[in-house]
Scaffold this motif. Sequence first.
Motif, PDB file in Angstrom:
ATOM      1  N   CYS A  62     -25.042 -14.956   0.400  1.00  9.69           N
ATOM      2  CA  CYS A  62     -25.200 -16.283  -0.202  1.00  9.69           C
ATOM      3  C   CYS A  62     -24.378 -16.397  -1.486  1.00  9.69           C
ATOM      4  O   CYS A  62     -23.727 -17.423  -1.738  1.00  9.69           O
ATOM      5  CB  CYS A  62     -26.681 -16.523  -0.474  1.00  9.69           C
ATOM      6  N   SER A  79     -21.133 -18.873  -2.346  1.00 10.19           N
ATOM      7  CA  SER A  79     -21.135 -19.715  -3.556  1.00 10.19           C
ATOM      8  C   SER A  79     -19.878 -19.479  -4.376  1.00 10.19           C
ATOM      9  O   SER A  79     -19.319 -20.427  -4.968  1.00 10.19           O
ATOM     10  CB  SER A  79     -22.380 -19.422  -4.393  1.00 10.19           C
ATOM     11  N   ARG A  90     -23.690 -20.880   3.954  1.00  9.06           N
ATOM     12  CA  ARG A  90     -24.706 -20.642   2.930  1.00  9.06           C
ATOM     13  C   ARG A  90     -26.060 -21.197   3.377  1.00  9.06           C
ATOM     14  O   ARG A  90     -27.117 -20.625   3.069  1.00  9.06           O
ATOM     15  CB  ARG A  90     -24.275 -21.275   1.602  1.00  9.06           C
ATOM     16  N   CYS A 143     -27.833 -18.627   5.454  1.00  7.12           N
ATOM     17  CA  CYS A 143     -28.466 -17.594   4.618  1.00  7.12           C
ATOM     18  C   CYS A 143     -29.771 -18.115   4.012  1.00  7.12           C
ATOM     19  O   CYS A 143     -30.813 -17.433   4.048  1.00  7.12           O
ATOM     20  CB  CYS A 143     -27.519 -17.154   3.504  1.00  7.12           C
ATOM     21  N   ARG A 144     -29.737 -19.304   3.468  1.00  5.65           N
ATOM     22  CA  ARG A 144     -30.923 -19.856   2.822  1.00  5.65           C
ATOM     23  C   ARG A 144     -32.036 -20.126   3.821  1.00  5.65           C
ATOM     24  O   ARG A 144     -33.232 -19.972   3.494  1.00  5.65           O
ATOM     25  CB  ARG A 144     -30.539 -21.145   2.075  1.00  5.65           C
ATOM     26  N   SER A 145     -31.687 -20.513   5.037  1.00  4.96           N
ATOM     27  CA  SER A 145     -32.711 -20.740   6.055  1.00  4.96           C
ATOM     28  C   SER A 145     -33.432 -19.439   6.406  1.00  4.96           C
ATOM     29  O   SER A 145     -34.660 -19.409   6.526  1.00  4.96           O
ATOM     30  CB  SER A 145     -32.077 -21.364   7.297  1.00  4.96           C
ATOM     31  N   LEU A 174     -33.749 -16.943   4.485  1.00  5.70           N
ATOM     32  CA  LEU A 174     -34.508 -16.548   3.287  1.00  5.70           C
ATOM     33  C   LEU A 174     -35.717 -17.457   3.064  1.00  5.70           C
ATOM     34  O   LEU A 174     -36.473 -17.254   2.101  1.00  5.70           O
ATOM     35  CB  LEU A 174     -33.602 -16.576   2.051  1.00  5.70           C
ATOM     36  N   GLN A 191     -35.577 -20.663   2.361  1.00  2.00           N
ATOM     37  CA  GLN A 191     -35.255 -21.724   1.403  1.00  2.00           C
ATOM     38  C   GLN A 191     -34.793 -22.967   2.186  1.00  2.00           C
ATOM     39  O   GLN A 191     -33.632 -23.368   2.159  1.00  2.00           O
ATOM     40  CB  GLN A 191     -34.162 -21.243   0.438  1.00  2.00           C
ATOM     41  N   LYS A 233     -33.173 -26.120   0.292  1.00  2.00           N
ATOM     42  CA  LYS A 233     -31.787 -25.876  -0.130  1.00  2.00           C
ATOM     43  C   LYS A 233     -30.859 -25.815   1.087  1.00  2.00           C
ATOM     44  O   LYS A 233     -29.717 -26.291   1.022  1.00  2.00           O
ATOM     45  CB  LYS A 233     -31.709 -24.587  -0.921  1.00  2.00           C
ATOM     46  N   ALA A 234     -31.368 -25.225   2.166  1.00  2.00           N
ATOM     47  CA  ALA A 234     -30.565 -25.180   3.390  1.00  2.00           C
ATOM     48  C   ALA A 234     -30.298 -26.588   3.907  1.00  2.00           C
ATOM     49  O   ALA A 234     -29.186 -26.907   4.367  1.00  2.00           O
ATOM     50  CB  ALA A 234     -31.275 -24.346   4.453  1.00  2.00           C
ATOM     51  N   ASP A 293     -27.490 -28.210   1.867  1.00  2.00           N
ATOM     52  CA  ASP A 293     -26.151 -27.739   2.257  1.00  2.00           C
ATOM     53  C   ASP A 293     -25.716 -28.346   3.589  1.00  2.00           C
ATOM     54  O   ASP A 293     -24.553 -28.773   3.751  1.00  2.00           O
ATOM     55  CB  ASP A 293     -26.138 -26.210   2.346  1.00  2.00           C
ATOM     56  N   CYS A 312     -34.170 -26.538  10.584  1.00  2.00           N
ATOM     57  CA  CYS A 312     -34.893 -26.553   9.302  1.00  2.00           C
ATOM     58  C   CYS A 312     -35.968 -27.640   9.294  1.00  2.00           C
ATOM     59  O   CYS A 312     -37.105 -27.416   8.841  1.00  2.00           O
ATOM     60  CB  CYS A 312     -33.925 -26.762   8.149  1.00  2.00           C
TER      61      CYS A 312
END
Length: 680
Positions: free
Chosen positions: A468, A472, A488, A491-493, A495, A497, A500-501, A504, A525
């Motif tokens: 991630c 960035s 990214r 990655c956030r999904s 994790l 998040q 945030k996902a 993006d 998501c």
Amino acid sequence: MATYMVESSNHGCGFIGGIFQRRSLCSRRSSIRSLPSTTNSKNTETEKKQQSYKSKPEKAVITEKVDAAKKSKSEKAIIEKPITPRSSITHNHNHPHNQSRRLSDAARNSTTSSSSSSTVTKSNRIQEKQSVSGDQSDADHTSTPRAISGNILQLAQISSLKNKSVTPSNNNNFSSVRTLELNNNNNNATMGNILRRNSTDERLLQSSMTKMDPEELKVLGNDKYKQGKYEEALALYDKAIAVDSCTASYRSNKSAALTALGRLLEAVSECREAVKIEPSYQRAHHRLATLYLRLGNAEEAVQHFNLSGSITSFNEITQVKALQTCLSKCDEAKKLKDWGTLLSQTYDALAIGANSSIQIYALQSQALLNLHRHDEAYAAFKRAPSFDMDLYTRLFGQTNTTCFYLIKAQVHMTTGRFEDAITAAQKATQLSPNDKEARTMVIRTRSVAVARSKGNKLFQDLKLLEACSMYSEGLEYDPYNSVLLCNRAACRSKLGQYEKALEDCSLALNLQPCYSKARLRRANCNAKMERWEASIQDYEILIREKPGDEEVGRALFEAQVQLKKQRGEDVKDMKFGSDVVLVTSIECFRHLITSPGMSVVLFCSKSNQEKALPLLEQVCLRFPSINFLKVEVEDHPYLAKSEVVTYVPAFKIYKNGSRVKDIPGNNLDLLHNSVKLYSS
């Protein structure tokens, strides 16, 4: 008879002597190895003529030879294919008398009967009238017999080209003439060349065409151009230029053929050569101005329109002035970074007629990139014509080409084509090493490519936080790179998040609405956060793009089930897959066709469903998220009447409870296309 008279006058034997001499020549055909003394005297005269030709200018020599050929046309018989016994044909290439023997054979064969000679002469005179050009001088002026044979060869071949067929007598003449031509050119050749005629016909034909009058070649090229055979016309113009490269009309006509073939830069090059040869050639100036207009070079177009005189119309002057105004506004908008104005002006420039200008397409792409419409920017860039950039640089300069490569690098980088972006940036720096913008673009493209590569490696190793961070870092060089944003988001999904996902993914989709990976990740998501309506919207868009995608179809089905459960609706009759639901009651039918989405219903009888049912099942496999029903009309006559079923089998498509399409039960293509259409 002309040959007999010449020979009889030399020997003093009269008409009777000529007859006996002919008989003696026939009896000694297989043993004679050299030409008679008359031939030697003719050769001596030929050598004298050649020496006189060498002392004269080349044009005078050609004129004298053409006149001589025309004068001798009525006096000399056309050479026929020699009738040689098998015993006289030899394949000994090293024999010292081969050449003289072949010449004597040709001489003997010219002394045929008067009726045969007159027939052949008439035939060849007809061919001569049908041919495109008259007598042509051979490129080599050292041998008079060779020049004459070359003229006969051209006449025979040109006639065969125009008539598209060759008579047997013409074949004999062609083969004998070509054999004599080969024998004069090659001392080691034998009479066996007659047997290998087909292997060299095309080469001889090309050689003959290059010896034609260039004006005749141009006329033939014009005919091909009018017929729409531009490749053939181009080949003929090339041959005319090969013979005479200093005539402007050949270059101008070649430019017209190249333009018709879409090879605009080559057409510009030829037109520029034409006006260089003849600066007052108005047709070439007009053609060049029109090309410059299409290529978006308004200044050059105005200059050449002014030089074309009365050929240029008032509308063309108005058109090129409008383009000048448009391009001026484009430059101003680019300086002010007014991307909306730049975009509108590029559309106007293309509409005016500069639809082959790669610079205008590049400016349009740049405006769309800065308006964050990356999909449209890439599409606009792809619409630009594909040119040889080396030739483009020679014609329009390094500055224009450098600008084009910089925009190309930016377009490829923002759409995830990193290797292409690096290549384009490097070409820009090669053209303009001191250009600061080009050097900066190389650094940006390399940095973004490295960040994506390292981030992908860390993601595969399940080092999600590091991956991630790497994505960035790449976004610092290109904040609106949809590929890095989508990666990214993945990655956030993982994790957890999801918010945030989602951010993006939404930003990536704003940049590229057709970015399927970003849409799928956003749908997942939303599903994980139980936002079923938003998830279903994305899944439905994806299933329209890929109707046969089972993974997306199952995800859509699960989201629809969960939405119904959330609303408290009954889901026991909902099934996923290729199952065709048999309607058991009118209530069941009404419930299924009024559900959100689409339903396809097969109305059939129990005896005639064998062909229609497999068709429905095939479509069902491709569209798993659509309801597929079967109604047997014997069990439900009221339903068949209420749905206006006039024939069976028949398909009916329903959308949100309304019937939208009726399809015959044997038309699979129409069924598939209709389902695909209404599902979108």
